[in-house]
Design an enzyme around this catalytic site. Structure first.
Site, short mmCIF file in Angstrom:
data_model
loop_
_atom_site.label_atom_id
_atom_site.label_comp_id
_atom_site.label_asym_id
_atom_site.label_seq_id
_atom_site.Cartn_x
_atom_site.Cartn_y
_atom_site.Cartn_z
N GLU A 1 -13.63 5.38 34.69
CA GLU A 1 -14.80 4.98 35.51
C GLU A 1 -16.23 4.82 34.79
O GLU A 1 -17.15 4.05 35.00
CB GLU A 1 -15.07 5.48 36.71
N ASP B 1 -9.89 8.18 38.34
CA ASP B 1 -9.55 9.33 39.07
C ASP B 1 -8.16 9.36 40.04
O ASP B 1 -7.98 8.26 40.51
CB ASP B 1 -10.74 9.79 39.89
N ASP C 1 -7.34 9.74 43.04
CA ASP C 1 -7.50 9.93 44.46
C ASP C 1 -7.58 8.57 45.01
O ASP C 1 -7.37 7.54 44.10
CB ASP C 1 -8.84 10.67 44.78
N GLU D 1 -10.03 6.72 46.04
CA GLU D 1 -11.10 5.64 45.39
C GLU D 1 -10.69 5.28 44.01
O GLU D 1 -10.74 3.96 43.37
CB GLU D 1 -12.51 6.39 45.41
N TYR E 1 -11.25 18.34 38.16
CA TYR E 1 -11.78 17.11 39.14
C TYR E 1 -12.57 17.82 40.22
O TYR E 1 -11.91 18.75 40.84
CB TYR E 1 -10.59 16.41 39.45
N ARG F 1 -13.40 16.48 43.26
CA ARG F 1 -12.88 15.93 44.69
C ARG F 1 -11.91 16.24 44.86
O ARG F 1 -10.62 15.88 44.68
CB ARG F 1 -13.34 14.20 44.52
N HIS G 1 -5.03 17.44 43.88
CA HIS G 1 -4.38 18.06 42.68
C HIS G 1 -4.53 19.52 42.75
O HIS G 1 -3.81 20.21 43.07
CB HIS G 1 -4.88 17.61 41.46
#
Length: 918
Positions: A11, A97, A99, A101, A327, A329, A374
């Protein structure tokens, strides 16, 4: 021909740089810079689609809620670059990532790039060499369920915002927004303020003292300790918790001490014989807090580091992308085996093996909907770097946040804190026969355990029991190391009072939310997801719904109007349980247990089979009926005074003054919180008009109402223009453009000699007539105007401004006087003309006197028309007229300096081409 290169897409550029350093040759690492596609504004749809099924939302609600995506205008160049890089590669790794998103970004890349080479989904939760190597060996396919879940959220938010927000525009104010989580978060803040507004304080008294053992047997029995009155004649003494929000005593069998009874009790105990009545000792054990999740990290950073949720997430993102933490989030507090071993190893090395328990601590989430990834947020790597080791690489917020994460992670694998707590009851009989019993307690930590590394902070709580009241949003700010140690005592021991005082207390209203406590409240109710909390709080603050006062969140009156409309006409959408249920449903979609089209259909159209066909969002908006905008924007204050939320801010409307017939108005100062607007304060504002709207009358030439106000930069007058009528279907950008093009009200600051209370309509109209045209310069042909600015009155001719001596001169200065002012050398703002350093004589060319002056860039010579800076070899004391004339001649020969203007090339805009829809 195959190049043998592998294209990796992440990203962010920072993440790409870090990963590229680990992958080395054979890999090309590019960044998509977030999402490349999204739902367009309806106004940005191709002309042939605006009247079709996608025209209202860019979502076809009648055909499976199919979304219509386009590549963002600022991402077309990036997409072209990615396509070129893909042509030179024979393998594609989507490394966004792990997740919802990130999965959605990977899906959009796949849809737009249409790769013809093998595609692998590469996931990792920390950016270290070891983690990247493991990720390359353990790739997977795209998770369509996560994509479905994210797409459902995006469509849901589009439907919610585009259906409800236009109602707010029509009934409250243009430019407002409603949202699934932001509206509920705003409601929480408003409801807390309503509680504070309804709160009525109660007074109560108690007795506090300081005691010591009269005849200590040894050193352990020495020392003074504090105690508080808890019982009188066997009845419990009332504390703040025994009163309700209306100041009424609710506790049964309690005695409410007033000032007189408390002071008389102190007098009666002055010579009484105090003794220990009981001592109760219990072992004390405390466990460490779990490792950080997104939510707890935001809460703790707010408490201990005073960082906003947005600031916390931005800093954490940077630490993650540069390989310092995992990470950021995540809903999970669990640690991998490698992380657990690293934390235990480091705790043993730094604090000693006795600080590490025999078995690793295992943490699991209590949130059933946890799905955002995770592992807990922790230092990256299979072995952690201490704060001291990264101190040279990190600074400021990055270092403070890394240190916080490191401490919490290491402490989570350390031993319990151990000690003992003692509770002591002591008492005496007063001279009037009343039996008084006091209590004291203390905790002694014998083994600090995890407290040697870290202790979790606390949000401020409601205080009303005589404890010290912290400021709103305060916390312990760090480790609570204070221990109240009691001397060794036994029942029957005689005690001597060092001090005995009657103390008065007042109950306090519920504390306002802070960012930390609001996040905790949302999480406890199951509303939203931790990864969105920072964005949610940013939105409600950017919209003006919530303001910050220190750490506390204060709702605006605008928020009161918005929440009232939503509660009365969209009650389900701001219901806490309904919103939490929606969140659970979205989690079930992600798990593949619920079909997204069926769920969206029920949400938008209702479900006839369940008997709630009229409860869909579409029906709610269609069947609103006649909403009384004036009523929605009104809050009764009392005694006939009403607060109204107007286009230019909140104002008070009250009954006429004595002998008058017109209703009185007063604007409400921006720094006055809703719970501070009492009837007394409202009357003060109405009576003084010091900070209020003062209606002066109508402008005879335009018919607009002229009012006087107190503003941020002082009192001013302005005209009230009607609210522009805008098409509710306009996009946010189109609304902004239309509002910018709408006529702006004339505004003028009051002169320093004027007062808000005595300003007249004639005065206001004179002020609004400014700027005034004084005349035209006969030499240059430029118009000269007299204007009143932030720094006072001035003349303006083209780009040349000159200060006027007084405000009255704005209306009196003549053209001749203005030309005389411009004929004088220009002076700085508020300055007088500086005296020349030397006078040299008349210039042979211009015939005007030449003088030496001191300027901004050093000494210079001038004849009043041309200025020439002295060279280094020219001393002010020795420069001659001949030398000055030579410098002036050189300057005239060069001519005026041409100012170069930086130009920017406008971006070429092209019509968006329809992208493939899902």
């Amino acid at each position: 021909m195959p190049s043998g290169r592998k294209l990796v897409i992440v990203e962010s550029p920072a993440k790409a740089r870090t990963i590229a350093g680990y992958l080395g040759d054979g890999f090309t690492v590019e960044a998509s810079v977030g999402h490349i596609r999204d739902l367009p504004q309806p106004s940005e749809l191709p002309a042939d689609m605006k009247k079709g099924p996608f025209g209202k939302f860019a979502v076809d609600v009648d055909n499976g809620f199919a979304p219509y995506y386009v590549v963002d205008a600022d991402k077309k160049k990036k997409v072209a670059e990615l396509k070129r890089a893909l042509k030179e590669s024979d393998e594609l790794y989507l490394a966004t990532d792990e997740d919802r998103e990130g999965e959605a970004i990977a899906w959009h890349l796949l849809e737009e790039l249409k790769p013809k080479v093998p595609v692998k989904r590469m996931v990792f939760h920390e950016i270290t060499r070891e983690a990247i190597a493991r990720a390359l060996e353990n790739t997977r396919t795209l998770d369509e369920r996560l994509v479905d879940a994210q797409e459902t959220r995006r469509i849901l938010d589009r439907l919610y915002g585009y259906e409800v927000s236009p109602v707010l525009w029509r009934k409250v104010r243009q430019g407002l927004s409603a949202g699934r989580v932001q509206s509920v978060a705003t409601r929480l803040v408003v409801e807390r303020e309503r509680e504070r507004m309804a709160f009525r304080p109660a007074d109560y008294w108690d007795v506090r003292g300081e005691f010591r053992v009269s005849a200590p047997a040894d050193e352990s029995a020495q020392g003074a300790f504090p105690a508080r009155l808890v019982q009188v004649d066997g009845a419990r003494v009332a504390t703040g918790r025994d009163f309700d929000d209306q100041g009424r005593l609710t506790g049964r069998g309690v005695v409410h001490l007033d000032e007189g009874s408390a002071r008389s009790l102190v007098e009666g105990l002055a010579d009484a014989a105090f003794e220990v009545r009981s001592v109760d000792t219990k072992p004390y054990t405390r466990k460490p807090a779990m490792p950080f999740t997104t939510s707890t990290l935001q809460q703790e950073a707010s408490r201990k580091l005073r960082m906003s949720s947005r600031q916390t997430m931005r800093t954490a993102q940077s630490l993650y992308e540069n390989g310092y933490i995992t990470y950021m989030r995540t809903d999970s507090p669990s640690l991998s085996t490698q992380a657990t071993d690293a934390a235990r190893r480091q705790a043993a090395e730094l604090y000693g093996p006795e600080f590490v328990p025999d078995r690793p601590r295992v943490y699991a989430t209590k949130n059933k909907g946890a799905q955002e990834a995770h592992e807990a947020i922790r230092p990256a790597g299979d072995s952690f770097r201490t704060p001291a080791q990264v101190a040279r690489e990190l600074s400021g917020d990055q270092f403070r946040l890394y240190e916080l994460i490191w401490k919490r992670t290491v402490a989570s694998q350390m031993a319990d804190a151990r000690g003992s707590t003692a509770s002591v009851r002591l008492g005496a009989v007063a001279t009037d026969g009343r039996d008084a019993e006091l209590a004291a307690s203390g905790t002694v930590i014998t083994f600090r355990g995890f407290l040697a590394a870290y202790e979790e902070g606390r949000d401020s709580e409601r205080y009303g029991d005589g404890a010290d009241t912290p400021s709103e949003g305060a916390s312990d700010g760090g480790e609570r190391k204070g221990e109240t140690r009691l001397p060794s005592m036994a029942a029957g021991d005689a005690l001597s009072p060092d001090r005995l005082d009657a103390e008065g207390h007042t109950t306090t209203p519920p504390p306002r939310y802070t960012e930390a406590s609001l996040i905790r409240a949302l999480e406890e109710r199951g509303i939203g997801r931790p990864s969105t909390y920072a964005a949610t709080i940013s939105v409600i603050m950017d919209r003006g719904y919530v303001l910050s006062r220190g750490q506390a969140l204060v709702p605006s009156w605008l928020a009161f109007a918005v929440i009232r409309l939503l509660e009365e006409h969209f009650d389900r959408l701001v219901d806490y349980d309904f919103t939490a249920a929606m969140e659970n449903d979205l989690d079930q979609i992600a798990a593949g247990q619920v079909d997204r089209v069926e769920w969206l259909t029920r949400f938008y159209f209702g479900d006839a089979s369940r008997g709630d066909a009229g409860e869909g969002l579409h029906q709610l908006v269609e069947d609103l009926g006649d909403i009384d905008a004036r009523e929605i924007n009104s809050v009764p204050i009392g005694e006939g005074i009403t607060l109204r939320v107007g286009r230019y801010g909140p104002y008070l409307e009250g009954p006429p003054a004595e002998g008058g017939t017109e209703s009185r108005r007063a604007s409400v100062p921006d720094d006055l919180a809703p719970d501070e607007l009492t009837v007394a304060k409202a009357l003060e504002l109405l009576e003084t008009q010091a900070d209020g709207d003062l209606v002066l009358g109508e402008d005879p030439s335009t018919g607009t109402t002229i009012v006087a106000r107190s503003g941020r930069y002082g009192p001013y007058v302005t005209e009230l223009l009607p609210e522009p009528e805008l098409d509710p279907s306009l996009s946010a950008a189109a609304r902004k453009k239309a509002l910018a093009a709408a006529p702006k009200p004339r505004t003028a600051s009051l002169f320093k000699s004027m007062q808000l209370q005595t300003i007249t309509l004639d005065d206001a109209l004179r002020l609004l007539s400014l700027p005034r045209v004084v005349g035209v310069d006969p030499e240059s042909g430029e118009e000269i105007t007299a204007q009143n600015g932030r720094y006072g009155p001035y003349l303006k001719k083209g780009t040349d401004s000159r200060t006027l001596a007084s405000e009255d001169a704005l209306f009196d200065v003549t053209l001749e006087e203005a030309l005389a002012i411009y004929a004088q050398p220009k002076r700085g703002r508020g300055a007088t003309a500086a005296a020349p350093l030397r006078e040299l004589g008349d210039d042979p060319v211009s015939g005007k006197p030449v003088v030496v002056k001191d300027g901004r860039f050093g000494p210079y010579v001038t004849d009043g028309e041309t200025n020439a800076t002295l060279r280094k070899e020219d001393a002010v004391e020795s420069v001659t007229l001949e030398r000055a004339a030579e410098l002036l001649a050189e300057k005239r020969a060069r001519g005026p300096v041409k100012k170069t203007r930086r130009t920017t090339t406008a971006k070429k805009t092209t019509t968006r081409k329809p992208a493939a829809k899902k």
